[in-house]
Design an enzyme around this catalytic site. Sequence first.
Site, PDB file in Angstrom:
ATOM      1  N   CYS A  78      -3.574  15.082  -0.502  1.00 29.47           N
ATOM      2  CA  CYS A  78      -3.304  14.120  -1.580  1.00 29.47           C
ATOM      3  C   CYS A  78      -3.083  12.723  -0.999  1.00 29.47           C
ATOM      4  O   CYS A  78      -2.050  12.464  -0.372  1.00 29.47           O
ATOM      5  CB  CYS A  78      -2.088  14.579  -2.374  1.00 29.47           C
ATOM      6  SG  CYS A  78      -1.468  13.388  -3.573  1.00 29.47           S
ATOM      7  N   CYS A  81      -0.038  10.783  -2.285  1.00 31.38           N
ATOM      8  CA  CYS A  81       1.200  11.344  -1.730  1.00 31.38           C
ATOM      9  C   CYS A  81       1.562  10.670  -0.414  1.00 31.38           C
ATOM     10  O   CYS A  81       2.750  10.512  -0.091  1.00 31.38           O
ATOM     11  CB  CYS A  81       1.058  12.851  -1.514  1.00 31.38           C
ATOM     12  SG  CYS A  81       0.801  13.822  -3.018  1.00 31.38           S
TER      13      CYS A  81
END
Length: 323
Positions: A78, A81
Site C-alpha cells: 500500500c 500507507c
Amino acid sequence: MQPRNMSMSGVVDLGAVKAAGEAKQKAEQARAEAARTGEAPVSGARLVFDVDEAGFQQDILQRSNEVPVVIDFWAEWCEPCKQLSPLLERLAGEYAGKFVLAKIDVDANQMLFQQFGVQGIPAVFAVVAGQPIPLFQGSAPEAQIREVLDQLVQAAEQQFGIVGAPLAPEAAEAQEPAEVPEPVGPYDALLEAANQALDSGDLGGAIQAYRNVLSDDPANPEAKLGLAQAELLARVQGLDVQTVRKEAAENPADVPAQIRAADLELVGGHVEDAFGRLVDAVKRTAGDDREAARVRLLELFEVIGADDPRVTAARTALARVLF
C-alpha cells in the site's frame, strides 16, 4: 439507618493506592518533561507496536481501558500507507502517551481486517474502553489528523475518565536510578492527617485537608482519591438506606434517586451494583440527567481506582451505551 463515621477500608486499600499513586505521579512528571523537551518519555516500542490476532485481546482491548488505542491498518504493498504510517508514528511520539498506536498488517491478519469492516487501506480506527471507533480512511492532511486525535483524547477523558499515561508503574520503577523530578510536595504529613481524619469520620476536616494538598499539587493521586472518598461519605451522611432504596426502585427514571442509591451501594461495598445502576441510568436518559449520571459514575470510578477490574468492566459498559 444513618451511615456515620464509616471507613472506606473495606472498599479501597489506601496503602496500595499510595504506592500506585506515586508511580502514576512519576509518569505524569515524565509526560510534563516530554512536553517541555519534545521527546517521548518512553521508547517507541511502548507507544507504537505491531499487533496480531493472538495479541489483540491484551494489546488492544485490555489496554484501551487505560489509554486510547489508535489502530493503523496497513500493508506492505500500500503506497499511501508508506506516507501515513510514519506520520502516525511521529504523532504518537509527540502526543507522549496520550494515545498509543497499534499497527496491524492486513495481509497477515485478515480476521481482524474483516471484523472491523475495513473497506480499504490505509484505514485508522481507535478503541476506547473496548469499543471500536472509526477515525478516517485513506490519506489525510496532518492538521486534520491532529484534530481527530485531539477529539479522541478529549472524548476518552471527558466521557470515560481515561487518560493515557506514558509509563506503567513497573516501567517507572525500571527508570531508577535515572533522575526523576521530585514531587511538588512534601505532603506525607498532610496526607497522613487527612487519612486519619477520614478514618475517624471527620469528613469536613478530611475534605479540607485533601483540598489543601490539591491546591498546590492538583495531580496528587492520593489526595484526589482521598477527596473522592470523603466527598462520597459526606453525601450519604443522613440518608436513610431503606428510603433511598424504595425511592430508587419506584422511580427508575428519577436520576437523582438513582445517584443517591448508587452512592449508598458503593459505601456498602456493592461496587458492581452501584456501577450497573448508573450505567443503566445513562442508557435510559438524555440531556442533563444523562450527564449527571455519567459524571457521578466517573466520580465513583475515582473512589475505587482505575486499575480495579470492576472499573474496567464498567467503563466498557458505559462505552456501549454512549456509542
